[in-house]
Motif scaffolding. Structure first.
Motif, PDB file in Angstrom:
ATOM      1  N   GLY A  70       0.827  -1.198   0.000  1.00 38.52           N
ATOM      2  CA  GLY A  70       0.000   0.000   0.000  1.00 38.52           C
ATOM      3  C   GLY A  70       0.865   1.254   0.000  1.00 38.52           C
ATOM      4  N   ARG A  71       0.223   2.424  -0.037  1.00 39.52           N
ATOM      5  CA  ARG A  71       0.992   3.671   0.056  1.00 39.52           C
ATOM      6  C   ARG A  71       1.700   3.730   1.405  1.00 39.52           C
ATOM      7  NH1 ARG A  71      -3.938   5.817  -1.506  1.00 39.52           N
ATOM      8  NH2 ARG A  71      -4.117   6.997   0.435  1.00 39.52           N
ATOM      9  N   ASP A  72       1.070   3.126   2.408  1.00 40.66           N
ATOM     10  CA  ASP A  72       1.713   2.982   3.714  1.00 40.66           C
ATOM     11  C   ASP A  72       2.005   1.497   3.935  1.00 40.66           C
ATOM     12  OD1 ASP A  72       2.511   2.822   6.312  1.00 40.66           O
ATOM     13  OD2 ASP A  72       0.728   3.789   7.177  1.00 40.66           O
ATOM     14  N   PRO A  73       3.195   1.046   3.550  1.00 38.83           N
ATOM     15  CA  PRO A  73       3.485  -0.398   3.587  1.00 38.83           C
ATOM     16  C   PRO A  73       3.472  -0.974   5.003  1.00 38.83           C
ATOM     17  CG  PRO A  73       5.172   0.818   2.352  1.00 38.83           C
ATOM     18  CD  PRO A  73       4.332   1.835   3.063  1.00 38.83           C
ATOM     19  N   GLY A  74       3.579  -0.114   6.007  1.00 38.24           N
ATOM     20  CA  GLY A  74       3.605  -0.606   7.380  1.00 38.24           C
ATOM     21  C   GLY A  74       2.230  -0.710   8.020  1.00 38.24           C
ATOM     22  N   ALA A  75       1.194  -0.245   7.306  1.00 34.11           N
ATOM     23  CA  ALA A  75      -0.158  -0.284   7.880  1.00 34.11           C
ATOM     24  C   ALA A  75      -0.679  -1.716   7.919  1.00 34.11           C
ATOM     25  CB  ALA A  75      -1.093   0.598   7.048  1.00 34.11           C
ATOM     26  N   ASP A  76      -1.564  -1.995   8.859  1.00 34.32           N
ATOM     27  CA  ASP A  76      -2.171  -3.328   8.926  1.00 34.32           C
ATOM     28  C   ASP A  76      -2.941  -3.595   7.625  1.00 34.32           C
ATOM     29  OD1 ASP A  76      -1.178  -3.454  11.470  1.00 34.32           O
ATOM     30  OD2 ASP A  76      -3.109  -3.100  12.475  1.00 34.32           O
ATOM     31  N   PRO A  77      -2.665  -4.720   6.983  1.00 31.63           N
ATOM     32  CA  PRO A  77      -3.289  -4.988   5.683  1.00 31.63           C
ATOM     33  C   PRO A  77      -4.778  -5.327   5.785  1.00 31.63           C
ATOM     34  CG  PRO A  77      -1.481  -6.538   6.135  1.00 31.63           C
ATOM     35  CD  PRO A  77      -1.742  -5.781   7.390  1.00 31.63           C
ATOM     36  N   VAL A  78      -5.440  -5.191   4.647  1.00 30.13           N
ATOM     37  CA  VAL A  78      -6.792  -5.731   4.488  1.00 30.13           C
ATOM     38  C   VAL A  78      -6.636  -7.085   3.802  1.00 30.13           C
ATOM     39  CG1 VAL A  78      -9.016  -5.450   3.341  1.00 30.13           C
ATOM     40  CG2 VAL A  78      -7.881  -3.478   4.395  1.00 30.13           C
ATOM     41  N   LEU A  79      -7.217  -8.109   4.414  1.00 34.23           N
ATOM     42  CA  LEU A  79      -7.067  -9.478   3.940  1.00 34.23           C
ATOM     43  C   LEU A  79      -8.343  -9.909   3.219  1.00 34.23           C
ATOM     44  CD1 LEU A  79      -5.351 -12.150   4.115  1.00 34.23           C
ATOM     45  CD2 LEU A  79      -6.452 -12.561   6.321  1.00 34.23           C
ATOM     46  N   ILE A  80      -8.150 -10.604   2.095  1.00 32.13           N
ATOM     47  CA  ILE A  80      -9.266 -11.225   1.372  1.00 32.13           C
ATOM     48  C   ILE A  80      -8.907 -12.701   1.279  1.00 32.13           C
ATOM     49  CG2 ILE A  80     -10.622 -11.249  -0.757  1.00 32.13           C
ATOM     50  CD1 ILE A  80      -9.248  -8.512  -1.447  1.00 32.13           C
ATOM     51  N   GLY A  81      -9.848 -13.582   1.545  1.00 31.41           N
ATOM     52  CA  GLY A  81      -9.424 -14.982   1.442  1.00 31.41           C
ATOM     53  C   GLY A  81     -10.557 -15.973   1.364  1.00 31.41           C
ATOM     54  N   SER A  82     -10.198 -17.153   0.867  1.00 29.21           N
ATOM     55  CA  SER A  82     -11.084 -18.327   0.877  1.00 29.21           C
ATOM     56  C   SER A  82     -10.193 -19.525   0.537  1.00 29.21           C
ATOM     57  CB  SER A  82     -12.250 -18.135  -0.098  1.00 29.21           C
ATOM     58  OG  SER A  82     -13.310 -19.020   0.231  1.00 29.21           O
ATOM     59  N   HIS A  83     -10.686 -20.512  -0.178  1.00 22.76           N
ATOM     60  CA  HIS A  83      -9.881 -21.729  -0.357  1.00 22.76           C
ATOM     61  C   HIS A  83      -9.930 -22.244  -1.788  1.00 22.76           C
ATOM     62  CE1 HIS A  83     -13.584 -24.256  -0.295  1.00 22.76           C
ATOM     63  NE2 HIS A  83     -14.040 -23.259   0.437  1.00 22.76           N
ATOM     64  N   ALA A  88     -14.333 -34.087  -3.150  1.00 21.33           N
ATOM     65  CA  ALA A  88     -14.008 -35.073  -4.187  1.00 21.33           C
ATOM     66  C   ALA A  88     -14.974 -34.943  -5.363  1.00 21.33           C
ATOM     67  CB  ALA A  88     -14.070 -36.479  -3.604  1.00 21.33           C
ATOM     68  N   THR A  89     -16.224 -34.662  -5.064  1.00 19.77           N
ATOM     69  CA  THR A  89     -17.205 -34.373  -6.114  1.00 19.77           C
ATOM     70  C   THR A  89     -17.686 -32.943  -5.907  1.00 19.77           C
ATOM     71  OG1 THR A  89     -18.940 -35.355  -4.740  1.00 19.77           O
ATOM     72  CG2 THR A  89     -17.971 -36.768  -6.425  1.00 19.77           C
ATOM     73  N   GLY A  90     -16.731 -32.019  -5.969  1.00 17.99           N
ATOM     74  CA  GLY A  90     -17.025 -30.605  -5.711  1.00 17.99           C
ATOM     75  C   GLY A  90     -17.355 -29.850  -6.979  1.00 17.99           C
ATOM     76  N   GLY A  91     -17.657 -28.562  -6.795  1.00 18.29           N
ATOM     77  CA  GLY A  91     -18.009 -27.709  -7.921  1.00 18.29           C
ATOM     78  C   GLY A  91     -16.874 -26.772  -8.291  1.00 18.29           C
ATOM     79  N   ARG A  92     -17.185 -25.834  -9.176  1.00 14.97           N
ATOM     80  CA  ARG A  92     -16.162 -24.937  -9.716  1.00 14.97           C
ATOM     81  C   ARG A  92     -16.082 -23.602  -8.983  1.00 14.97           C
ATOM     82  NH1 ARG A  92     -18.224 -24.478 -15.715  1.00 14.97           N
ATOM     83  NH2 ARG A  92     -20.160 -24.314 -14.528  1.00 14.97           N
ATOM     84  N   PHE A  93     -16.957 -23.402  -7.968  1.00 16.04           N
ATOM     85  CA  PHE A  93     -17.063 -22.065  -7.378  1.00 16.04           C
ATOM     86  C   PHE A  93     -16.837 -22.004  -5.871  1.00 16.04           C
ATOM     87  CE2 PHE A  93     -19.737 -22.394 -11.166  1.00 16.04           C
ATOM     88  CZ  PHE A  93     -19.144 -21.424 -11.962  1.00 16.04           C
ATOM     89  N   ASP A  94     -17.202 -23.054  -5.168  1.00 19.81           N
ATOM     90  CA  ASP A  94     -17.073 -23.080  -3.705  1.00 19.81           C
ATOM     91  C   ASP A  94     -15.611 -22.828  -3.335  1.00 19.81           C
ATOM     92  OD1 ASP A  94     -16.809 -23.746  -1.027  1.00 19.81           O
ATOM     93  OD2 ASP A  94     -17.647 -25.767  -1.214  1.00 19.81           O
ATOM     94  N   GLY A  95     -15.338 -21.715  -2.657  1.00 25.63           N
ATOM     95  CA  GLY A  95     -13.989 -21.403  -2.212  1.00 25.63           C
ATOM     96  C   GLY A  95     -13.164 -20.678  -3.248  1.00 25.63           C
ATOM     97  N   VAL A  96     -13.019 -21.312  -4.424  1.00 26.76           N
ATOM     98  CA  VAL A  96     -12.155 -20.735  -5.462  1.00 26.76           C
ATOM     99  C   VAL A  96     -12.659 -19.353  -5.877  1.00 26.76           C
ATOM    100  CG1 VAL A  96     -13.348 -21.942  -7.335  1.00 26.76           C
ATOM    101  CG2 VAL A  96     -11.009 -21.216  -7.649  1.00 26.76           C
ATOM    102  N   TYR A  97     -13.982 -19.169  -5.816  1.00 27.15           N
ATOM    103  CA  TYR A  97     -14.527 -17.843  -6.150  1.00 27.15           C
ATOM    104  C   TYR A  97     -13.970 -16.767  -5.225  1.00 27.15           C
ATOM    105  CZ  TYR A  97     -17.772 -13.919  -6.264  1.00 27.15           C
ATOM    106  OH  TYR A  97     -18.308 -12.657  -6.299  1.00 27.15           O
ATOM    107  N   GLY A  98     -13.945 -17.041  -3.932  1.00 29.85           N
ATOM    108  CA  GLY A  98     -13.455 -16.039  -2.975  1.00 29.85           C
ATOM    109  C   GLY A  98     -11.986 -15.716  -3.159  1.00 29.85           C
ATOM    110  N   VAL A  99     -11.204 -16.730  -3.542  1.00 25.62           N
ATOM    111  CA  VAL A  99      -9.768 -16.521  -3.773  1.00 25.62           C
ATOM    112  C   VAL A  99      -9.562 -15.695  -5.047  1.00 25.62           C
ATOM    113  CG1 VAL A  99      -7.567 -17.665  -4.238  1.00 25.62           C
ATOM    114  CG2 VAL A  99      -9.166 -18.663  -2.580  1.00 25.62           C
ATOM    115  N   LEU A 100     -10.244 -16.101  -6.124  1.00 20.33           N
ATOM    116  CA  LEU A 100     -10.022 -15.426  -7.403  1.00 20.33           C
ATOM    117  C   LEU A 100     -10.710 -14.062  -7.467  1.00 20.33           C
ATOM    118  CD1 LEU A 100      -9.993 -18.427  -9.889  1.00 20.33           C
ATOM    119  CD2 LEU A 100      -8.107 -17.327  -8.661  1.00 20.33           C
TER     120      LEU A 100
END
Ligand SMILES: [Zn+2]
Length: 412
Positions: A70-83, A88-100
């Motif tokens: 950021g403009r202030d590299p020492g500031a506490d970051p804002v985190l975005i995340g998922s998985h 085993a028989t999963g879909g294309r969006f659960d988790g990966v959507y939040g990451v991408l």
């Protein structure tokens, strides 16, 4: 920054490219944690992150963090995340959507050559699904301190392979300590995995929290006897109180609509013979509600009525608590930020509670956290036919972008 919009086509293309890794014949994904497919997906995510101007770090439990300074590299970051892992028989969006969607936020900032005040980090948490290595949400859980690292490493899959060995094998046992760092906020975008948004034609779910749950095994001990000669009044049949208990569990959840839930997922009948009154029943009971006080009241009521029903029929009763997940209440400021972003962008939106667990459940322990839901077709998830519209996914990512910017661009 208020006029920034994500690139919907790029987001969709990235989702579809990621979906090819571990793609199944029926259109879903099998990308279980710490498999070769998981490694390939992680490598791609890191490559995309570096191309978007991020540094990459990996912690000791394999969680990946892309970081845009950021403009202030020492500031506490804002985190975005998922998985990135799937069932085993999963879909294309659960988790990966939040990451991408998180990656798309970074790419969009990069496209426009704007840096918010705070650094932005995009996390892919390890082993959210829990289908290969139990428990679920393990990577975020270790960081939150719910599990220690040695416990995580010692988890084994069905083939007896250890989590720690598999993490090492795919090259993602990182140097960063798996413990909390200061974050200003954590946002997770996710498909709803339920039908409410679709049924109400709502684009954005502003998630206020995650339901709490109690699991019980209710054991009812009677006496087995012959189904023919034994008069009804001479029986000690555990089904008599079981019927009352099961019906009452449904009723006490129904009485707390729309959020109360009661599920009888399993009943074991001993000895399990069609012409014998059973000696024993073990009934699994799952009770849920987003408010702790209400959930506790449901449990108290349930215990009382179970005792009452068992006594009425002279049946022995044991209620064993198997598991408890307290409700998570998301940060009110961040919930309001998401609500405002959805309103400013002109999307239909409504408050909603998550019925499923997410990494946000753990991150809420160490960072102010909130979630954004988008609809999925028929509410279907953990299924290869899982589907979401490109327009809804783009809308959720735009809300994510504006929420992140609203928090990250404030002067510290
Ligand atoms: Zn998920």
């Amino acid at each position: 920054m208020k006029t920034l919009r994500i690139n919907a086509e790029r987001l969709w293309a990235s989702l579809m490219t990621m979906a090819e890794i571990g793609a199944t014949a029926r259109g879903g994904c099998n990308r279980q944690a710490l498999t070769d497919h998981d490694k390939t997906a992680r490598d791609l995510f890191c490559t995309w992150g570096r191309e978007a101007g991020c540094s990459v770090s990996v912690d000791a439990v394999g969680n990946i963090f892309l970081r845009l300074t950021g403009r202030d590299p020492g500031a506490d970051p804002v985190l975005i995340g998922s998985h990135l892992d799937t069932q085993a028989t999963g879909g294309r969006f659960d988790g990966v959507y939040g990451v991408l969607a998180g990656l798309e936020v970074v790419r969009t900032l990069r496209d426009h050559a704007v840096l918010p005040n705070r650094p932005i980090e995009v996390a892919s948490w390890t082993n959210e699904e829990g289908c290969r290595f139990a428990p679920a949400m393990l990577g975020s859980g270790v960081v939150a301190g719910s599990y220690d690292l040695a416990y995580a490493y010692a988890r084994t899959d069905k083939a007896g392979l250890r989590f720690g060995d598999e993490l090492e094998r795919i090259g993602y046992r990182g140097a960063l300590a798996a413990r909390p760092r200061p974050f200003r906020a954590m946002f997770e975008a996710h498909i709803e995995q339920g039908p409410i948004l679709e049924q109400t034609a709502t684009t954005i779910g502003v998630v206020t929290g995650i339901q709490g749950a109690y699991w019980f095994d209710v054991t009812l001990q009677g006496r087995s006897c012959h189904a023919g000669p034994t008069p009804m009044e001479d029986r000690r049949d555990p089904w008599r109180p079981a019927c009352k208990i099961i019906e009452a569990a449904f009723a006490l959840a129904q009485a707390r609509a729309p959020w109360g839930r009661a599920t009888i997922g399993d009943v074991k009948v001993s000895p399990g013979s069609r012409n014998t009154v059973p000696e024993r029943l073990v009934v699994s009971v799952d009770l849920r509600h987003p408010e702790q006080a209400v959930l506790e009241a449901m449990v108290a009521e349930f215990r009382e009525l179970a005792a009452h029903a068992a006594a009425e029929f002279g049946i022995g009763l044991q209620v064993d608590q198997i598991w408890h997940m307290p409700p998570t209440t998301f940060d009110p400021e961040l919930v309001a930020v998401i609500d405002t972003a959805a309103a400013d962008l002109g999307y239909s939106h409504a408050k909603i509670v998550s019925g499923a667990g997410h990494d946000s459940l753990h991150t809420a322990q160490f960072a102010p956290t909130a979630m954004i839901f988008v609809p999925c077709t028929g509410g279907l998830s953990h299924n290869e036919a899982e589907e979401a519209s490109a327009a809804d996914l783009a809308a959720g990512a735009n809300v994510l972008l504006q929420a992140v910017v609203a928090v990250a661009d404030k002067e510290t």
